[in-house]
Design a protein around this motif. Structure first.
Motif, PDB file in Angstrom:
ATOM      1  N   VAL A   1       0.840  -1.205   0.000  1.00 13.31           N
ATOM      2  CA  VAL A   1       0.000   0.000   0.000  1.00 13.31           C
ATOM      3  C   VAL A   1       0.873   1.252   0.000  1.00 13.31           C
ATOM      4  CG1 VAL A   1      -1.663   1.356   1.337  1.00 13.31           C
ATOM      5  CG2 VAL A   1      -1.978  -1.107   1.096  1.00 13.31           C
ATOM      6  N   LEU A   2       1.908   1.256   0.830  1.00 13.05           N
ATOM      7  CA  LEU A   2       2.796   2.413   0.902  1.00 13.05           C
ATOM      8  C   LEU A   2       3.530   2.635  -0.424  1.00 13.05           C
ATOM      9  CD1 LEU A   2       4.324   1.951   4.470  1.00 13.05           C
ATOM     10  CD2 LEU A   2       2.568   3.585   3.757  1.00 13.05           C
ATOM     11  N   VAL A   3       3.997   1.559  -1.041  1.00 14.81           N
ATOM     12  CA  VAL A   3       4.678   1.677  -2.329  1.00 14.81           C
ATOM     13  C   VAL A   3       3.706   2.201  -3.389  1.00 14.81           C
ATOM     14  CG1 VAL A   3       5.773   0.383  -4.201  1.00 14.81           C
ATOM     15  CG2 VAL A   3       6.408  -0.080  -1.828  1.00 14.81           C
ATOM     16  N   ALA A   4       2.477   1.680  -3.378  1.00 16.00           N
ATOM     17  CA  ALA A   4       1.473   2.135  -4.343  1.00 16.00           C
ATOM     18  C   ALA A   4       1.209   3.633  -4.175  1.00 16.00           C
ATOM     19  CB  ALA A   4       0.183   1.346  -4.170  1.00 16.00           C
ATOM     20  N   TYR A   5       1.138   4.074  -2.930  1.00 15.84           N
ATOM     21  CA  TYR A   5       0.935   5.499  -2.686  1.00 15.84           C
ATOM     22  C   TYR A   5       2.114   6.310  -3.206  1.00 15.84           C
ATOM     23  CZ  TYR A   5       0.908   9.933  -0.199  1.00 15.84           C
ATOM     24  OH  TYR A   5       0.972  11.270   0.105  1.00 15.84           O
ATOM     25  N   LEU A   6       3.323   5.871  -2.927  1.00 12.74           N
ATOM     26  CA  LEU A   6       4.512   6.634  -3.313  1.00 12.74           C
ATOM     27  C   LEU A   6       4.676   6.749  -4.819  1.00 12.74           C
ATOM     28  CD1 LEU A   6       7.028   5.220  -0.662  1.00 12.74           C
ATOM     29  CD2 LEU A   6       6.026   7.512  -0.696  1.00 12.74           C
ATOM     30  N   VAL A   7       4.265   5.734  -5.565  1.00 15.00           N
ATOM     31  CA  VAL A   7       4.413   5.775  -7.024  1.00 15.00           C
ATOM     32  C   VAL A   7       3.165   6.292  -7.719  1.00 15.00           C
ATOM     33  CG1 VAL A   7       6.054   3.857  -6.948  1.00 15.00           C
ATOM     34  CG2 VAL A   7       3.639   3.388  -7.406  1.00 15.00           C
ATOM     35  N   SER A   8       2.099   6.602  -6.967  1.00 13.82           N
ATOM     36  CA  SER A   8       0.833   6.991  -7.582  1.00 13.82           C
ATOM     37  C   SER A   8       0.935   8.237  -8.469  1.00 13.82           C
ATOM     38  CB  SER A   8      -0.241   7.186  -6.510  1.00 13.82           C
ATOM     39  OG  SER A   8       0.133   8.186  -5.578  1.00 13.82           O
ATOM     40  N   PRO A   9       1.733   9.268  -8.129  1.00  8.54           N
ATOM     41  CA  PRO A   9       1.823  10.414  -9.049  1.00  8.54           C
ATOM     42  C   PRO A   9       2.391  10.039 -10.409  1.00  8.54           C
ATOM     43  CG  PRO A   9       2.647  11.017  -6.872  1.00  8.54           C
ATOM     44  CD  PRO A   9       2.470   9.530  -6.865  1.00  8.54           C
ATOM     45  N   ALA A  10       3.426   9.175 -10.408  1.00  8.30           N
ATOM     46  CA  ALA A  10       4.018   8.756 -11.679  1.00  8.30           C
ATOM     47  C   ALA A  10       3.024   7.938 -12.486  1.00  8.30           C
ATOM     48  CB  ALA A  10       5.291   7.944 -11.418  1.00  8.30           C
ATOM     49  N   VAL A  11       2.292   7.056 -11.819  1.00 12.82           N
ATOM     50  CA  VAL A  11       1.293   6.232 -12.508  1.00 12.82           C
ATOM     51  C   VAL A  11       0.202   7.117 -13.099  1.00 12.82           C
ATOM     52  CG1 VAL A  11      -0.478   4.461 -12.192  1.00 12.82           C
ATOM     53  CG2 VAL A  11       1.754   4.215 -11.075  1.00 12.82           C
ATOM     54  N   LEU A  12      -0.272   8.092 -12.319  1.00 13.18           N
ATOM     55  CA  LEU A  12      -1.339   8.967 -12.790  1.00 13.18           C
ATOM     56  C   LEU A  12      -0.863   9.849 -13.936  1.00 13.18           C
ATOM     57  CD1 LEU A  12      -4.241   9.906 -12.307  1.00 13.18           C
ATOM     58  CD2 LEU A  12      -3.358  11.582 -10.681  1.00 13.18           C
TER      59      LEU A  12
END
Length: 340
Positions: A317-328
């Motif tokens: 969950v933490l990794v998903a949050y941290l990379v979410s701007p790049a994914v978006l």
């Protein structure tokens, strides 16, 4: 315990926080406590800041009232230490909003708040003194983390609500009325601020608001931990804030930047740069915090394999949050091209 204390503690803090800004706002205008936007700001027009003064008053008055009226029948010395640390953090934040305080003085006073508060808790609870530097470091760290993360509308209000409610539940589970009241007062005070921060006449918490948030969370967590509450009840609601700040700080230092200067490189800020609104970005932060907290509690109650899986899920969950701007950022141009 929660059902008994919530109407008084949560309700009073919420009402006070929602009503006090009507009295505080004219004074902020008179004193000229205004946030002027810069290239690092998430807003584009001057906005009143310092409304965290109303939140701080609501929080301190509510928690003091719980002590004076006997809602906290035991462990009153712990509650008093937590209250004193919270009020001191708010006073320092207000001094910064009103007149400005140098970085060195701010850090020194934050350290003093942690030192005196943790020392009082150690003496009260009769535990080893080696926890003293841990409490000092935790106080200084989280006051600044809350300040760093207070950069978009709604994020601090929602964080205070989530952490407060989770700590109140932890207090109920561990039969600690002081912790229940501390959590409910924190949650109510920041929930009451949300309409002011998200409505048309938007105002900002300012340093007094972010400092009282960080100080109250740190003081409550330190008091609970030293009282024997498992860290699995206390750390999870803070992990998203900790991860966002730590990763951003490390990346800035590696790039040779001055780490304490204002910037727009936190994950929640980059989410708004990628196209999310303030509320949407704040909800992403909040949802991740809630998810991490729920998974952690489930892992605490599971067996060995279940606990390991819960730990892995928290990391994901933490990794998903941290990379979410790049994914978006990567997904949005593709979506636009497909529509065209």
């Amino acid at each position: 315990m929660l059902l008994h204390l919530a109407p008084w503690t949560l309700g009073l803090a919420l009402v006070l926080s929602a009503v006090l800004p009507f009295a505080v706002k004219p004074w902020l205008t008179r004193w000229g406590i205004i946030d002027i936007p810069s290239d690092r700001s998430s807003h584009s027009r001057p906005v009143l800041r310092g409304m965290g003064l109303a939140v701080a008053i609501a929080l301190v008055v509510t928690y003091a009232g719980a002590l004076l009226t006997g809602l906290i029948p035991v462990d009153r010395s712990i509650a008093l230490a937590v209250l004193a640390m919270t009020a001191a953090a708010a006073a320092l934040g207000w001094a910064e909003d009103y007149r400005g305080v140098s970085i060195g003085v701010r850090l020194a006073v934050q350290g003093l708040i942690g030192a005196l508060g943790t020392a009082a808790l150690i003496v009260t609870l009769g535990i080893p003194a080696w926890w003293w530097p841990v409490g000092v470091a935790a106080t200084v760290a989280y006051i600044n983390i809350a300040n760093f993360m207070d950069g978009i509308n709604g994020v601090s209000g929602l964080h205070g609500a989530v952490v407060g409610l989770f700590y109140a539940w932890a207090g109920g589970v561990n039969d600690m009325p002081w912790l229940v009241c501390a959590g409910l007062a924190l949650a109510g005070a920041f929930l009451g601020f949300l309409p002011w921060n998200l409505g048309r006449g938007t105002v900002f918490l300012g340093d007094v608001g972010s400092y009282v948030l960080g100080g109250a969370v740190a003081a409550t967590a330190i008091g609970a931990f030293l009282s024997g509450v498992y860290v699995e009840y206390l750390l999870p609601p803070l992990l998203v804030y900790l991860a966002d700040t730590a990763v951003t700080l490390v990346l800035r230092i590696r790039r040779g930047e001055v780490w304490y200067r204002p910037h727009r490189q936190h994950v929640y800020q980059r989410l708004t740069d990628a196209g999310l609104s303030h509320v949407q970005s704040a909800l992403v932060v909040t949802a991740a915090s809630v998810l991490v907290s729920v998974i952690s509690v489930a892992g605490l109650r599971a067996n060995g394999a279940g606990s390991a899986l819960a730990g892995l899920a928290v990391v994901l969950v933490l990794v998903a949050y941290l990379v979410s701007p790049a994914v978006l950022t990567h997904a949005r141009p593709r979506a636009r091209s497909e529509r065209s």
